[in-house]
Design an enzyme around this catalytic site. Structure first.
Site, PDB file in Angstrom:
ATOM      1  N   SER A  13       5.875 -32.647  27.897  1.00  0.00           N
ATOM      2  CA  SER A  13       6.250 -33.317  26.660  1.00  0.00           C
ATOM      3  C   SER A  13       7.341 -32.505  25.991  1.00  0.00           C
ATOM      4  O   SER A  13       7.112 -31.395  25.521  1.00  0.00           O
ATOM      5  CB  SER A  13       5.035 -33.434  25.734  1.00  0.00           C
ATOM      6  N   ASP A  40       8.426 -38.019  22.944  1.00  0.00           N
ATOM      7  CA  ASP A  40       7.626 -38.502  21.813  1.00  0.00           C
ATOM      8  C   ASP A  40       8.498 -38.906  20.636  1.00  0.00           C
ATOM      9  O   ASP A  40       9.103 -38.062  19.980  1.00  0.00           O
ATOM     10  CB  ASP A  40       6.665 -37.402  21.370  1.00  0.00           C
ATOM     11  N   MET A  42       8.556 -40.391  16.953  1.00  0.00           N
ATOM     12  CA  MET A  42       7.669 -40.576  15.791  1.00  0.00           C
ATOM     13  C   MET A  42       8.498 -41.032  14.593  1.00  0.00           C
ATOM     14  O   MET A  42       9.601 -40.521  14.368  1.00  0.00           O
ATOM     15  CB  MET A  42       6.981 -39.254  15.456  1.00  0.00           C
ATOM     16  N   HIS A  71       7.366 -42.533  24.540  1.00  0.00           N
ATOM     17  CA  HIS A  71       6.132 -42.858  23.822  1.00  0.00           C
ATOM     18  C   HIS A  71       6.491 -43.131  22.363  1.00  0.00           C
ATOM     19  O   HIS A  71       6.800 -42.214  21.613  1.00  0.00           O
ATOM     20  CB  HIS A  71       5.190 -41.647  23.971  1.00  0.00           C
ATOM     21  N   MET A  73       5.636 -43.791  18.821  1.00  0.00           N
ATOM     22  CA  MET A  73       4.633 -43.743  17.747  1.00  0.00           C
ATOM     23  C   MET A  73       5.330 -44.265  16.494  1.00  0.00           C
ATOM     24  O   MET A  73       5.698 -43.523  15.583  1.00  0.00           O
ATOM     25  CB  MET A  73       4.130 -42.300  17.588  1.00  0.00           C
ATOM     26  N   MET A 142      -4.782 -41.721  24.236  1.00  0.00           N
ATOM     27  CA  MET A 142      -4.496 -40.518  23.444  1.00  0.00           C
ATOM     28  C   MET A 142      -5.758 -39.662  23.381  1.00  0.00           C
ATOM     29  O   MET A 142      -6.841 -40.144  23.034  1.00  0.00           O
ATOM     30  CB  MET A 142      -4.065 -40.889  22.024  1.00  0.00           C
ATOM     31  N   GLY A 147       0.868 -37.437  16.530  1.00  0.00           N
ATOM     32  CA  GLY A 147       1.663 -36.908  15.413  1.00  0.00           C
ATOM     33  C   GLY A 147       2.157 -35.496  15.633  1.00  0.00           C
ATOM     34  O   GLY A 147       3.249 -35.161  15.201  1.00  0.00           O
ATOM     35  N   GLY A 149       2.059 -31.822  18.362  1.00  0.00           N
ATOM     36  CA  GLY A 149       1.619 -31.113  19.558  1.00  0.00           C
ATOM     37  C   GLY A 149       0.640 -30.018  19.176  1.00  0.00           C
ATOM     38  O   GLY A 149       0.426 -29.728  17.990  1.00  0.00           O
ATOM     39  N   ASP A 180      -2.761 -37.948  26.899  1.00  0.00           N
ATOM     40  CA  ASP A 180      -1.746 -37.239  26.115  1.00  0.00           C
ATOM     41  C   ASP A 180      -2.420 -36.527  24.951  1.00  0.00           C
ATOM     42  O   ASP A 180      -2.999 -37.171  24.083  1.00  0.00           O
ATOM     43  CB  ASP A 180      -0.740 -38.290  25.608  1.00  0.00           C
ATOM     44  N   GLY A 182      -3.623 -32.155  24.012  1.00  0.00           N
ATOM     45  CA  GLY A 182      -4.649 -31.144  24.277  1.00  0.00           C
ATOM     46  C   GLY A 182      -4.933 -30.912  25.747  1.00  0.00           C
ATOM     47  O   GLY A 182      -5.994 -30.396  26.099  1.00  0.00           O
TER      48      GLY A 182
HETATM   49  C1  DX5 Z   1       1.225 -36.065  20.246  1.00  0.00           C
HETATM   50  C2  DX5 Z   1       2.224 -36.360  21.353  1.00  0.00           C
HETATM   51  C3  DX5 Z   1       2.045 -35.504  22.537  1.00  0.00           C
HETATM   52  C4  DX5 Z   1       2.206 -34.035  22.313  1.00  0.00           C
HETATM   53  C5  DX5 Z   1       1.244 -33.338  23.222  1.00  0.00           C
HETATM   54  O1  DX5 Z   1       1.344 -37.003  19.243  1.00  0.00           O
HETATM   55  O2  DX5 Z   1       2.115 -37.707  21.753  1.00  0.00           O
HETATM   56  O3  DX5 Z   1       2.845 -35.940  23.633  1.00  0.00           O
HETATM   57  O4  DX5 Z   1       3.508 -33.545  22.548  1.00  0.00           O
HETATM   58  O5  DX5 Z   1       1.258 -31.990  22.926  1.00  0.00           O
HETATM   59  P1  DX5 Z   1       0.130 -30.986  23.452  1.00  0.00           P
HETATM   60  O6  DX5 Z   1       0.153 -31.052  24.942  1.00  0.00           O
HETATM   61  O7  DX5 Z   1       0.608 -29.658  22.921  1.00  0.00           O
HETATM   62  O8  DX5 Z   1      -1.176 -31.429  22.858  1.00  0.00           O
HETATM   63 ZN    ZN Z   2       3.130 -38.474  23.644  1.00  0.00          ZN
END
Ligand code: DX5
Ligand code: ZN
Length: 227
Positions: A13, A40, A42, A71, A73, A142, A147, A149, A180, A182
């Site tokens: 990501s 990502d 947003m 992706h 959001m 998800m 929102g 990482g 996606d 954690g």
């Molecule tokens: C969160 C994003 C993810 C994020 C994942 O809203 O959609 O793609 O970058 O980050 P990690 O892998 O650090 O949880």
């Molecule tokens: Zn994502």
């Protein structure tokens, strides 16, 4: 039986990359043997964070030959589908929670020539996505609230991954299952065990100095759990 179109893959990501040195950051994950980059987007409304638009996707498309998994959001993202597609998005994923007319928005993605993905938040029941199972290329579950990482994996999503795979196999659908949020050494095996194939990883990749080794280690952990 598992869909084997892509096998098990780690999707870095880019949100977690250092944007002041984007090109070497992209090269470093490409050296890990990845095929797909996760981007990502947003909007500051659907989620309380704002990232980037088609301009940056276009720059990444210029810098990399890899498949771009975008992706969104974003609330009511239909108007953004043509510009993201033009910028180089290969796959475009929308959220059920963000669209009044999910079927219409998925159709707009397919009409643009991109492959269509559908995402649901950890709190959203899988039943909200099931009506669209024959229309999608990608089902994104998800495993954190979207929102940011670096959040902790939400283990309560595991049964939804299992349920999605079960229904897909039972009804003969063709989508791939992506997770996606954690994803790291502790969770990669668990999600694959449940049925996930495409594992998005931000901090678990970019927080490591040696990205190729980090990606291979995650993949080894994931593949070891493949049932
Ligand atoms: C969160 C994003 C993810 C994020 C994942 O809203 O959609 O793609 O970058 O980050 P990690 O892998 O650090 O949880
Ligand atoms: Zn994502």
């Amino acid at each position: 039986m598992r869909s084997s179109r892509y096998g098990i893959q780690i999707l870095p990501s880019v949100l977690a990359a250092d944007f002041s040195r984007l090109e070497p950051e992209l090269r470093s994950v490409e050296e890990g043997g990845i095929d797909i980059l996760h981007l990502d987007v947003m909007d500051g409304q659907f989620v309380p964070n704002l990232t980037f638009g088609p301009l940056l996707v276009k720059a990444i498309d210029k810098l990399s030959e890899k498949t771009l998994d975008v992706h969104l959001m974003v609330n009511e993202p239909a108007y953004l589908i043509p510009p993201f597609r033009k910028a180089g998005a290969d796959w475009i994923t929308i959220h059920t929670e963000a669209c009044d007319d999910v079927a219409e928005t998925l159709k707009a993605i397919r009409d643009s020539g991109a492959l269509a993905g559908l995402a649901i938040n950890p709190e959203t029941p899988l039943s909200d996505a099931i009506p669209y199972f024959s229309d999608i290329h990608l089902m994104l579950l998800m495993t954190v609230s979207p929102g940011f990482g670096g959040q902790s994996f939400r283990a309560e999503v595991i049964p939804k991954i299992e349920q999605a795979e079960l229904i897909r196999e039972r009804e003969g659908h063709d989508f791939v299952i992506e997770v996606d949020g954690g994803i790291g050494m502790e969770t990669a095996g668990r999600v694959v065990d449940a049925g996930a194939e495409l594992l998005v990883a931000g901090s678990a990749v970019f927080d490591q100095d040696d990205r190729p080794t980090a990606i291979r280690a995650l993949l080894d952990r994931a593949v070891a759990s493949q049932s």
